[in-house]
Every structure is written in structure tokens, then in C-alpha cells.
Scaffold this motif. Structure first.
Motif, PDB file in Angstrom:
ATOM      1  N   LEU A 133       0.704  -1.359  -0.125  1.00 34.70           N
ATOM      2  CA  LEU A 133       0.080  -0.079   0.195  1.00 34.70           C
ATOM      3  C   LEU A 133       0.631   1.340  -0.119  1.00 34.70           C
ATOM      4  CD1 LEU A 133      -3.038   0.905   0.194  1.00 34.70           C
ATOM      5  CD2 LEU A 133      -2.833   0.886   2.633  1.00 34.70           C
ATOM      6  N   ALA A 134       2.132   1.203   0.758  1.00 29.48           N
ATOM      7  CA  ALA A 134       3.012   2.607   0.846  1.00 29.48           C
ATOM      8  C   ALA A 134       3.552   2.601  -0.612  1.00 29.48           C
ATOM      9  CB  ALA A 134       3.899   2.267   1.766  1.00 29.48           C
ATOM     10  N   VAL A 135       4.048   1.408  -1.116  1.00 35.63           N
ATOM     11  CA  VAL A 135       4.505   1.664  -2.518  1.00 35.63           C
ATOM     12  C   VAL A 135       3.536   2.425  -3.486  1.00 35.63           C
ATOM     13  CG1 VAL A 135       5.689   0.356  -4.539  1.00 35.63           C
ATOM     14  CG2 VAL A 135       6.196   0.057  -2.018  1.00 35.63           C
ATOM     15  N   ILE A 136       2.384   1.931  -3.509  1.00 36.29           N
ATOM     16  CA  ILE A 136       1.104   2.191  -4.418  1.00 36.29           C
ATOM     17  C   ILE A 136       0.964   3.579  -4.234  1.00 36.29           C
ATOM     18  CG2 ILE A 136      -1.151   1.994  -5.064  1.00 36.29           C
ATOM     19  CD1 ILE A 136      -0.583  -1.150  -4.778  1.00 36.29           C
ATOM     20  N   GLY A 137       0.905   3.947  -3.017  1.00 34.63           N
ATOM     21  CA  GLY A 137       0.577   5.340  -2.389  1.00 34.63           C
ATOM     22  C   GLY A 137       1.705   6.317  -3.197  1.00 34.63           C
ATOM     23  N   ALA A 138       2.946   5.845  -2.910  1.00 31.00           N
ATOM     24  CA  ALA A 138       3.973   6.675  -3.624  1.00 31.00           C
ATOM     25  C   ALA A 138       3.789   6.772  -4.992  1.00 31.00           C
ATOM     26  CB  ALA A 138       5.187   6.114  -2.882  1.00 31.00           C
ATOM     27  N   GLY A 139       3.435   5.647  -5.638  1.00 30.06           N
ATOM     28  CA  GLY A 139       3.290   5.737  -7.010  1.00 30.06           C
ATOM     29  C   GLY A 139       2.225   6.667  -7.493  1.00 30.06           C
ATOM     30  N   ILE A 140       0.975   6.617  -6.716  1.00 27.14           N
ATOM     31  CA  ILE A 140      -0.017   7.370  -7.074  1.00 27.14           C
ATOM     32  C   ILE A 140       0.209   8.924  -6.908  1.00 27.14           C
ATOM     33  CG2 ILE A 140      -2.294   8.331  -6.328  1.00 27.14           C
ATOM     34  CD1 ILE A 140      -3.068   5.367  -5.734  1.00 27.14           C
ATOM     35  N   ALA A 141       1.315   9.171  -5.820  1.00 27.76           N
ATOM     36  CA  ALA A 141       1.740  10.522  -5.817  1.00 27.76           C
ATOM     37  C   ALA A 141       2.673  10.747  -6.843  1.00 27.76           C
ATOM     38  CB  ALA A 141       2.510  10.775  -4.268  1.00 27.76           C
ATOM     39  N   MET A 142       3.460   9.974  -7.181  1.00 31.64           N
ATOM     40  CA  MET A 142       4.528  10.267  -8.224  1.00 31.64           C
ATOM     41  C   MET A 142       3.616  10.366  -9.685  1.00 31.64           C
ATOM     42  SD  MET A 142       7.962   8.120  -7.598  1.00 31.64           S
ATOM     43  CE  MET A 142       7.212   6.492  -6.781  1.00 31.64           C
ATOM     44  N   LEU A 143       2.455  10.335  -9.831  1.00 30.41           N
ATOM     45  CA  LEU A 143       1.825  10.563 -10.945  1.00 30.41           C
ATOM     46  C   LEU A 143       1.613  11.890 -11.319  1.00 30.41           C
ATOM     47  CD1 LEU A 143      -1.203   7.856 -11.095  1.00 30.41           C
ATOM     48  CD2 LEU A 143       1.068   7.648 -12.381  1.00 30.41           C
ATOM     49  N   VAL A 144       1.504  12.738 -10.070  1.00 36.71           N
ATOM     50  CA  VAL A 144       1.600  14.192 -10.284  1.00 36.71           C
ATOM     51  C   VAL A 144       2.762  14.802  -9.872  1.00 36.71           C
ATOM     52  CG1 VAL A 144      -0.966  14.363 -10.056  1.00 36.71           C
ATOM     53  CG2 VAL A 144       0.646  14.398  -8.131  1.00 36.71           C
ATOM     54  N   LEU A 145       3.869  14.244  -9.295  1.00 37.38           N
ATOM     55  CA  LEU A 145       4.839  14.624  -8.882  1.00 37.38           C
ATOM     56  C   LEU A 145       6.192  13.938  -9.771  1.00 37.38           C
ATOM     57  CD1 LEU A 145       4.794  14.080  -5.083  1.00 37.38           C
ATOM     58  CD2 LEU A 145       4.505  16.437  -6.461  1.00 37.38           C
ATOM     59  N   PRO A 146       7.250  14.296  -9.730  1.00 41.11           N
ATOM     60  CA  PRO A 146       8.449  13.835 -10.397  1.00 41.11           C
ATOM     61  C   PRO A 146       8.620  12.381  -9.885  1.00 41.11           C
ATOM     62  CG  PRO A 146       8.997  15.598  -9.947  1.00 41.11           C
ATOM     63  CD  PRO A 146       7.713  15.543  -9.122  1.00 41.11           C
ATOM     64  N   GLY A 147       8.654  11.617 -10.756  1.00 41.96           N
ATOM     65  CA  GLY A 147       9.163   9.891 -10.434  1.00 41.96           C
ATOM     66  C   GLY A 147       8.218   9.224 -11.295  1.00 41.96           C
ATOM     67  N   PRO A 148       8.840   7.765 -11.301  1.00 46.09           N
ATOM     68  CA  PRO A 148       8.197   6.624 -12.151  1.00 46.09           C
ATOM     69  C   PRO A 148       6.770   6.149 -11.469  1.00 46.09           C
ATOM     70  CG  PRO A 148       9.857   5.999 -11.021  1.00 46.09           C
ATOM     71  CD  PRO A 148       9.843   7.272 -10.453  1.00 46.09           C
ATOM     72  N   GLY A 149       5.729   7.028 -11.484  1.00 42.72           N
ATOM     73  CA  GLY A 149       4.546   6.683 -10.963  1.00 42.72           C
ATOM     74  C   GLY A 149       3.982   5.199 -11.260  1.00 42.72           C
ATOM     75  N   TRP A 150       3.797   4.989 -12.696  1.00 41.66           N
ATOM     76  CA  TRP A 150       3.188   3.555 -12.770  1.00 41.66           C
ATOM     77  C   TRP A 150       4.106   2.490 -12.673  1.00 41.66           C
ATOM     78  CZ3 TRP A 150      -1.822   3.195 -13.353  1.00 41.66           C
ATOM     79  CH2 TRP A 150      -2.243   4.435 -14.016  1.00 41.66           C
ATOM     80  N   PHE A 184       2.726  -0.597 -10.206  1.00 41.79           N
ATOM     81  CA  PHE A 184       2.851  -2.068 -10.732  1.00 41.79           C
ATOM     82  C   PHE A 184       3.965  -2.841  -9.438  1.00 41.79           C
ATOM     83  CE2 PHE A 184       1.820  -0.410 -15.013  1.00 41.79           C
ATOM     84  CZ  PHE A 184       0.610  -0.593 -14.743  1.00 41.79           C
ATOM     85  N   ALA A 185       4.913  -2.083  -9.066  1.00 30.94           N
ATOM     86  CA  ALA A 185       5.640  -2.778  -7.963  1.00 30.94           C
ATOM     87  C   ALA A 185       4.952  -3.137  -6.743  1.00 30.94           C
ATOM     88  CB  ALA A 185       6.995  -1.993  -7.885  1.00 30.94           C
ATOM     89  N   GLY A 186       4.337  -2.274  -6.231  1.00 30.07           N
ATOM     90  CA  GLY A 186       3.394  -2.304  -5.163  1.00 30.07           C
ATOM     91  C   GLY A 186       2.150  -3.515  -5.285  1.00 30.07           C
ATOM     92  N   LEU A 187       1.719  -3.527  -6.727  1.00 31.97           N
ATOM     93  CA  LEU A 187       0.757  -4.601  -6.897  1.00 31.97           C
ATOM     94  C   LEU A 187       1.645  -5.963  -7.084  1.00 31.97           C
ATOM     95  CD1 LEU A 187      -2.154  -5.158  -7.758  1.00 31.97           C
ATOM     96  CD2 LEU A 187      -1.369  -4.810 -10.110  1.00 31.97           C
ATOM     97  N   ALA A 188       2.851  -6.003  -7.264  1.00 29.14           N
ATOM     98  CA  ALA A 188       3.687  -7.161  -7.603  1.00 29.14           C
ATOM     99  C   ALA A 188       4.133  -7.512  -5.953  1.00 29.14           C
ATOM    100  CB  ALA A 188       4.887  -6.823  -8.140  1.00 29.14           C
ATOM    101  N   ILE A 189       4.249  -6.757  -5.177  1.00 30.29           N
ATOM    102  CA  ILE A 189       4.568  -6.837  -3.479  1.00 30.29           C
ATOM    103  C   ILE A 189       3.188  -7.578  -3.053  1.00 30.29           C
ATOM    104  CG2 ILE A 189       4.463  -6.086  -1.468  1.00 30.29           C
ATOM    105  CD1 ILE A 189       6.411  -3.911  -2.581  1.00 30.29           C
TER     106      ILE A 189
END
Length: 148
Positions: free
Chosen positions: A54-71, A75-80
Motif C-alpha cells: 500500500l505504501a509503494v502504491i501510494g507513493a506511485g499515485i503521488a508520483m503520477l503528479v510529482l516527478p518520478g516513475p509513478g506507474w 505495478f511494483a506495489g501490486l507485485a508486492i
């Protein structure tokens, strides 16, 4: 030594039967055997995996609007999650299949030509709107008003 509790941890999620049809094997937890042996410890492990995913997915969602590899993070959080939860494993497999299909479709020459034409048309429209704005108002930006 392979015991019954860790059976299938290194096997793929699908197997092929003698008839050639793909059959599903049940999802098996990737937790170590000593954790799976105790129900309360295994539940704690699953809660931990869920929180980390959940933390990794939350960071990914934040990175969709912030700089970073959001998607990638999503997907890494989903793999976890897929290491412990069958539903996440199914969602991840479905997502991989859809991404592969989209990549194959994007490589189709007709689709590529259409995408190039649509992108070019969008750029021409955007350039025309910018040119109209500059012609009508000049280079003065709306928030830079000094007429007081």
C-alpha cells in the motif's frame, strides 16, 4: 527439502496439461515456511506485506503528479501484494496481458500512422491557439497586470 507447506512456491502460476490446455494452480504464499507454520505469524506477515504494498502504491499515485516513475511504483506495489494475495496475482497477470496487447497494438503501422496524424493535428491546433493569444493580447501574461 520440499515439504507440503512450501510446495509450489517456485512453480509458475499456470501449468500446461497433457491436452495442451492451460490450467490454474492455486496461489501459494511466498512467506518462509516457519512463518506459514504459525497462523498468527502468517497473518502478521500478510498485514506487513499489505502495508508495504500500500505504501509503494501510494507513493506511485503521488508520483503520477510529482516527478518520478509513478506507474512503475504502482505495478511494483501490486507485485508486492501478489506475493501473498491471490486477487492481486490475478490483477497483476491481467494487467501484464493488457499492457502486452497495447504494446503490440501500438506497433501496428496503421495505429502508429494514426497516432502521428492525431499528434500533429493537436500540435497545429495548440500552435494556432497560442498564435491567436499572442496576436490578440501580446506577450503580456494575464497574471502580470500592472495597470493600476
Amino acid at each position: 527439502m520440499n515439504t507440503g507447506s512450501d510446495r509450489g512456491t517456485h512453480e509458475p502460476a499456470t501449468g500446461e496439461s497433457s491436452s495442451g490446455a492451460v490450467e490454474e494452480t492455486p496461489h501459494v504464499s511466498k512467506a518462509p515456511a516457519f512463518i506459514k507454520a504459525r497462523r498468527s505469524l502468517h497473518l502478521s506477515w500478510q498485514v506487513g506485506v499489505f502495508v508495504v504494498g500500500l505504501a509503494v502504491i501510494g507513493a506511485g499515485i503521488a508520483m503520477l503528479v510529482l516527478p518520478g516513475p509513478g506507474w512503475v511504483a504502482i505495478f511494483a506495489g501490486l507485485a508486492i501484494w501478489a506475493t501473498e494475495f491471490a486477487w492481486a496475482h490475478l490483477v497483476l497477470r491481467w494487467t501484464k496481458r493488457k499492457v502486452t496487447e497495447a504494446a503490440q497494438k501500438a506497433l501496428d503501422p496503421k495505429v502508429r500512422r494514426r497516432n502521428i496524424i492525431l499528434t500533429s493535428a493537436g500540435l497545429v491546433i495548440a500552435a494556432a491557439l497560442i498564435a491567436f493569444y499572442l496576436w490578440k493580447y501580446g506577450l503580456v501574461l494575464p497574471w502580470d497586470i500592472t495597470d493600476q
